[in-house]
Design an enzyme around this catalytic site. Structure first.
Site, PDB file in Angstrom:
ATOM      1  N   GLY A  13       0.871  -1.542   0.035  1.00 51.12           N
ATOM      2  CA  GLY A  13      -0.217   0.051   0.132  1.00 51.12           C
ATOM      3  C   GLY A  13       0.920   1.249  -0.034  1.00 51.12           C
ATOM      4  O   GLY A  13       1.990   1.323   0.463  1.00 51.12           O
ATOM      5  N   ARG A  17      -1.897   8.043   4.004  1.00 50.65           N
ATOM      6  CA  ARG A  17      -2.242   8.826   5.222  1.00 50.65           C
ATOM      7  C   ARG A  17      -0.947   9.123   6.171  1.00 50.65           C
ATOM      8  O   ARG A  17      -1.133   9.908   6.935  1.00 50.65           O
ATOM      9  CB  ARG A  17      -3.356   8.131   5.873  1.00 50.65           C
ATOM     10  CG  ARG A  17      -4.536   8.415   5.215  1.00 50.65           C
ATOM     11  CD  ARG A  17      -5.535   7.119   5.756  1.00 50.65           C
ATOM     12  NE  ARG A  17      -5.525   6.019   5.084  1.00 50.65           N
ATOM     13  CZ  ARG A  17      -6.226   4.876   5.385  1.00 50.65           C
ATOM     14  NH1 ARG A  17      -7.244   4.947   6.416  1.00 50.65           N
ATOM     15  NH2 ARG A  17      -5.914   3.666   4.787  1.00 50.65           N
ATOM     16  N   GLN A  76       3.292  -6.273  -6.382  1.00 52.24           N
ATOM     17  CA  GLN A  76       1.845  -5.851  -6.753  1.00 52.24           C
ATOM     18  C   GLN A  76       2.274  -4.615  -7.582  1.00 52.24           C
ATOM     19  O   GLN A  76       2.889  -3.663  -7.322  1.00 52.24           O
ATOM     20  CB  GLN A  76       0.995  -5.485  -5.622  1.00 52.24           C
ATOM     21  CG  GLN A  76      -0.464  -5.037  -6.231  1.00 52.24           C
ATOM     22  CD  GLN A  76      -1.259  -4.424  -4.780  1.00 52.24           C
ATOM     23  OE1 GLN A  76      -0.551  -3.961  -3.851  1.00 52.24           O
ATOM     24  NE2 GLN A  76      -2.355  -4.256  -5.189  1.00 52.24           N
ATOM     25  N   ASN A 228      -2.530   3.770  10.065  1.00 54.23           N
ATOM     26  CA  ASN A 228      -2.567   4.279   9.023  1.00 54.23           C
ATOM     27  C   ASN A 228      -1.935   5.707   8.742  1.00 54.23           C
ATOM     28  O   ASN A 228      -1.961   6.355   7.833  1.00 54.23           O
ATOM     29  CB  ASN A 228      -4.063   4.230   8.463  1.00 54.23           C
ATOM     30  CG  ASN A 228      -4.492   2.893   8.239  1.00 54.23           C
ATOM     31  OD1 ASN A 228      -3.994   2.049   7.597  1.00 54.23           O
ATOM     32  ND2 ASN A 228      -5.335   2.534   9.197  1.00 54.23           N
ATOM     33  N   TYR A 350      33.885  13.121  26.811  1.00 50.50           N
ATOM     34  CA  TYR A 350      33.550  12.558  25.489  1.00 50.50           C
ATOM     35  C   TYR A 350      34.828  11.406  25.632  1.00 50.50           C
ATOM     36  O   TYR A 350      35.898  11.674  25.588  1.00 50.50           O
ATOM     37  CB  TYR A 350      33.819  13.376  24.533  1.00 50.50           C
ATOM     38  CG  TYR A 350      33.852  12.401  23.305  1.00 50.50           C
ATOM     39  CD1 TYR A 350      32.582  11.579  23.070  1.00 50.50           C
ATOM     40  CD2 TYR A 350      34.699  12.292  22.504  1.00 50.50           C
ATOM     41  CE1 TYR A 350      32.421  10.949  21.752  1.00 50.50           C
ATOM     42  CE2 TYR A 350      34.835  11.329  21.282  1.00 50.50           C
ATOM     43  CZ  TYR A 350      33.764  10.863  21.037  1.00 50.50           C
ATOM     44  OH  TYR A 350      33.643  10.089  20.136  1.00 50.50           O
ATOM     45  N   ALA A 364      36.803  15.444  35.073  1.00 48.41           N
ATOM     46  CA  ALA A 364      35.979  16.006  34.703  1.00 48.41           C
ATOM     47  C   ALA A 364      36.389  16.713  33.330  1.00 48.41           C
ATOM     48  O   ALA A 364      37.511  17.318  33.282  1.00 48.41           O
ATOM     49  CB  ALA A 364      35.370  17.089  35.378  1.00 48.41           C
ATOM     50  N   ASN A 370      39.483  11.732  18.834  1.00 53.13           N
ATOM     51  CA  ASN A 370      39.610  10.435  18.181  1.00 53.13           C
ATOM     52  C   ASN A 370      39.306  10.962  16.751  1.00 53.13           C
ATOM     53  O   ASN A 370      39.817   9.776  16.178  1.00 53.13           O
ATOM     54  CB  ASN A 370      38.592   9.542  18.879  1.00 53.13           C
ATOM     55  CG  ASN A 370      37.154  10.083  18.707  1.00 53.13           C
ATOM     56  OD1 ASN A 370      36.803  11.327  18.462  1.00 53.13           O
ATOM     57  ND2 ASN A 370      36.206   9.246  18.161  1.00 53.13           N
ATOM     58  N   ARG A 424      51.220  21.725  30.995  1.00 54.50           N
ATOM     59  CA  ARG A 424      50.669  22.736  31.113  1.00 54.50           C
ATOM     60  C   ARG A 424      51.789  24.134  31.140  1.00 54.50           C
ATOM     61  O   ARG A 424      53.012  23.682  31.393  1.00 54.50           O
ATOM     62  CB  ARG A 424      50.366  22.884  32.537  1.00 54.50           C
ATOM     63  CG  ARG A 424      48.861  22.971  32.833  1.00 54.50           C
ATOM     64  CD  ARG A 424      48.472  23.127  34.365  1.00 54.50           C
ATOM     65  NE  ARG A 424      48.432  21.640  34.746  1.00 54.50           N
ATOM     66  CZ  ARG A 424      48.643  21.174  36.083  1.00 54.50           C
ATOM     67  NH1 ARG A 424      49.016  22.226  36.807  1.00 54.50           N
ATOM     68  NH2 ARG A 424      48.409  19.853  36.370  1.00 54.50           N
TER      69      ARG A 424
HETATM   70  C1  UD1 Z   1      -8.153  -2.348   5.761  1.00 50.20           C
HETATM   71  C2  UD1 Z   1      -9.453  -3.144   5.472  1.00 50.20           C
HETATM   72  C3  UD1 Z   1     -10.463  -2.732   6.617  1.00 50.20           C
HETATM   73  C4  UD1 Z   1      -9.892  -3.151   8.068  1.00 50.20           C
HETATM   74  C5  UD1 Z   1      -8.420  -2.446   8.112  1.00 50.20           C
HETATM   75  C6  UD1 Z   1      -7.904  -3.010   9.508  1.00 50.20           C
HETATM   76  C7  UD1 Z   1      -9.863  -3.407   3.223  1.00 50.20           C
HETATM   77  C8  UD1 Z   1     -10.470  -3.165   1.885  1.00 50.20           C
HETATM   78  N1  UD1 Z   1     -10.047  -2.899   4.241  1.00 50.20           N
HETATM   79  O1  UD1 Z   1      -8.438  -1.010   5.847  1.00 50.20           O
HETATM   80  O2  UD1 Z   1     -11.690  -3.527   6.492  1.00 50.20           O
HETATM   81  O3  UD1 Z   1     -10.634  -2.667   9.031  1.00 50.20           O
HETATM   82  O4  UD1 Z   1      -7.720  -2.889   7.034  1.00 50.20           O
HETATM   83  O5  UD1 Z   1      -6.511  -2.367   9.770  1.00 50.20           O
HETATM   84  O6  UD1 Z   1      -9.130  -4.578   3.192  1.00 50.20           O
HETATM   85  N2  UD1 Z   1      -2.310  -3.064   0.610  1.00 50.20           N
HETATM   86  C9  UD1 Z   1      -1.475  -3.538  -0.280  1.00 50.20           C
HETATM   87  N3  UD1 Z   1      -1.698  -3.252  -1.605  1.00 50.20           N
HETATM   88  C10 UD1 Z   1      -2.980  -2.374  -2.009  1.00 50.20           C
HETATM   89  C11 UD1 Z   1      -3.714  -1.561  -0.764  1.00 50.20           C
HETATM   90  C12 UD1 Z   1      -3.293  -2.134   0.642  1.00 50.20           C
HETATM   91  O7  UD1 Z   1      -0.525  -4.302  -0.180  1.00 50.20           O
HETATM   92  O8  UD1 Z   1      -3.202  -1.887  -3.085  1.00 50.20           O
HETATM   93  C13 UD1 Z   1      -1.703  -3.188   2.077  1.00 50.20           C
HETATM   94  C14 UD1 Z   1      -1.267  -1.994   2.741  1.00 50.20           C
HETATM   95  O9  UD1 Z   1       0.097  -1.897   2.872  1.00 50.20           O
HETATM   96  C15 UD1 Z   1      -1.577  -2.386   4.254  1.00 50.20           C
HETATM   97  C16 UD1 Z   1      -2.806  -3.449   4.051  1.00 50.20           C
HETATM   98  O10 UD1 Z   1      -2.749  -3.826   2.596  1.00 50.20           O
HETATM   99  O11 UD1 Z   1      -0.529  -3.051   4.827  1.00 50.20           O
HETATM  100  C17 UD1 Z   1      -4.166  -2.606   4.492  1.00 50.20           C
HETATM  101  O12 UD1 Z   1      -4.330  -1.544   3.654  1.00 50.20           O
HETATM  102  P1  UD1 Z   1      -4.950  -0.151   4.001  1.00 50.20           P
HETATM  103  O13 UD1 Z   1      -4.917   0.862   2.745  1.00 50.20           O
HETATM  104  O14 UD1 Z   1      -4.093   0.244   5.248  1.00 50.20           O
HETATM  105  O15 UD1 Z   1      -6.272  -0.574   4.321  1.00 50.20           O
HETATM  106  P2  UD1 Z   1      -7.198  -0.013   5.515  1.00 50.20           P
HETATM  107  O16 UD1 Z   1      -7.903   1.377   5.150  1.00 50.20           O
HETATM  108  O17 UD1 Z   1      -6.703   0.249   6.723  1.00 50.20           O
HETATM  109 MG    MG Z   2      -4.521  -0.100   7.073  1.00 46.01          MG
END
Ligand code: UD1
Ligand code: MG
Length: 448
Positions: A13, A17, A76, A228, A350, A364, A370, A424
């Protein structure tokens, strides 16, 4: 690899945020990246031999590959949601018919016991074992819809109606699913939702629609906080620090003001240790039995020997090795140096790239010089040596056993054992000079 289990950690992800250039799952809690907390929990649990796959993005793959080695990383290609992320692991799992545990890289504090419970619930005959929790503030989490005692669906916060937002039971993101079903469902997921993403959470309604069985486990809030934002990162840090404090106190460590002591995930502390308020442990610090650590001290990469006394206001940097019963006092910084048994470095000093022999006394304001701007050099101070206050030891330099260095010296040549060394300038004295000076100045002032 356990034949029937695979673990997929989602970590691709964007972490928008967080408002940070660093990959979200590399942000640290108690000095360790979130994703490494998960890997360590898996390695400590029964999952060490399971096939662990981390889903990364093209942007963070190099960093994650190094962080999670030797575990596998798949990419991904574009971040289209959690369902799309799980799909990225499909090619690596061709022909796999066991269970897939899905962990979210941003839910780092799950325990090995909860993971074991989830696998157990799955293996009792469910198609999906889902981990829910009831956080104090459910805002932002997906809500788990339960009707007549059965899990029906997960609705993301963004897509939830006002009534659904009243639901307190939330999705932790973590679930265990039979792999062939998982990949079949993922192929059918659409992105017609508020975020325009492919939600993994949609598989719950699909499973229910096919008459499948969903087992729900409700876990502890502290383990399932999602990270997040920086505010949530700080909340996770707080939670883990509380756990670390409790576990040290349970082992007999005295924390005078627990809420002001910060530990690293790997801090090691012996028995009978007393820690005054406001002490910070960075990574890789070991404290032996019966050490006293006075207030406002800061450590990283240091080893503190039995019965030593450190602080207040001491700073021990990487490779500071403090011997048994040594004393390190206020405003003393020590780096890459060995302070042997019973030596004292008590004030404003130091010490870098040095050895301080047994029972030596460092006055002191002593500085080991160094670094010449290009290289670092060693200072070797012998057993029982006495270094007078405000001495500059210009390395490389060796002070023999039992030698005395006069206060205010700048020592650039080796000093023999038991010798006195001082650099000294001789002291001049002019009798009555001060009185005459004052009188002359006073006269000038009165003439004005
Ligand atoms: C997600 C869940 C939500 C849950 C919450 C718990 C979904 C749709 N929602 O929301 O129901 O309550 O986690 O913390 O699953 N990630 C990827 N690839 C992507 C998107 C995300 O690898 O394309 C990974 C992110 O790095 C992260 C995890 O998936 O580690 C969750 O993604 P994030 O965007 O944080 O989802 P939340 O909005 O927290
Ligand atoms: Mg999350």
């Amino acid at each position: 690899m356990t034949k029937n289990r695979v673990i997929i950690i989602l970590a691709a992800g964007k972490g928008t945020r967080m408002k940070s250039d660093k990959p979200k799952v590399m942000h640290e809690i108690a000095g360790r990246p979130m994703v490494k907390h998960l890997i360590s929990t898996l390695e400590k649990g029964n999952n060490a031999k399971d096939n662990i796959i981390v889903v990364a993005s093209a942007d963070n793959a190099d960093i994650l590959t190094a962080a999670v080695a030797p575990h596998k990383v798949v990419i991904q290609t574009s971040q289209q949601g959690t369902a799309d992320a799980v799909k990225a692991a499909a090619p690596a799992l061709k022909g796999f018919t066991g269970d897939a545990l899905i962990l979210y890289g941003d839910v780092p504090l799950i325990s090995k016991e909860t993971i074991a419970d989830l696998f157990a619930a799955k293996e009792e005959g469910a198609d999906i074992a889902l981990l829910g929790f009831v956080p104090a503030d459910p805002a932002g989490y997906g809500r788990i819809i339960v009707r007549l005692g059965e899990v029906e669906a997960i609705v993301e916060h963004k897509d939830a109606s006002p009534d659904e937002r009243e639901i307190r039971l939330c999705n932790s993101g973590i679930m265990c699913v039979s792999a062939p079903k998982l990949f079949a469902w993922l192929d059918k997921i659409k992105n017609t939702n508020a975020a325009g993403e492919y939600y993994l959470t949609d598989i719950i309604a699909m499973c229910k629609g096919e008459g499948g069985k969903i087992a729900l486990i409700v876990g502890a809030n502290d383990e399932l906080l999602g990270v997040n934002s920086m505010e949530e990162l700080a909340a996770a840090e707080h939670t883990l620090q509380e756990d670390l404090r409790k576990s040290f106190m349970a082992k007999g460590v005295t924390l005078k003001d627990p809420s002001t002591t910060f530990f690293s995930f790997d801090t090691k502390i012996g028995k009978g240790v007393v820690i005054e308020p406001c002490v910070y442990f960075g990574k890789n610090v070991t404290v032996a039995d019966n050490v006293t650590i006075k207030a406002f001290s800061h450590f990283e990469g240091a080893t503190i020997g039995e019965s030593a006394s450190i602080g207040p206001f001491s700073r021990l940097r990487p490779d500071a090795d403090i011997g048994k019963s040594a004393h390190i006092g206020n405003f003393v910084e020590i780096k890459k140096s060995t302070v042997e048994q019973g030596a004292k470095v008590n004030h404003l000093t130091y010490i870098g790239d040095a050895r301080i022999g047994e029972k030596a006394n460092i006055g002191a304001g002593t500085i080991t010089c160094n670094y010449d701007g290009f290289n670092k050099y060693l200072t070797d101070i012998g057993k029982g040596a006495f270094i007078g206050s405000n001495t500059a030891l210009i390395a490389p330099v060796k002070i023999g056993d039992g030698a005395i260095v006069g206060a205010g010296s700048a020592i650039s040549k080796d000093v023999e054992a038991d010798a006195l060394a001082l650099t000294r300038a001789p002291q001049a004295q002019k009798p009555s000079w001060a009185a005459k000076f004052r009188a002359a100045k006073q006269k000038l002032k009165e003439q004005k």
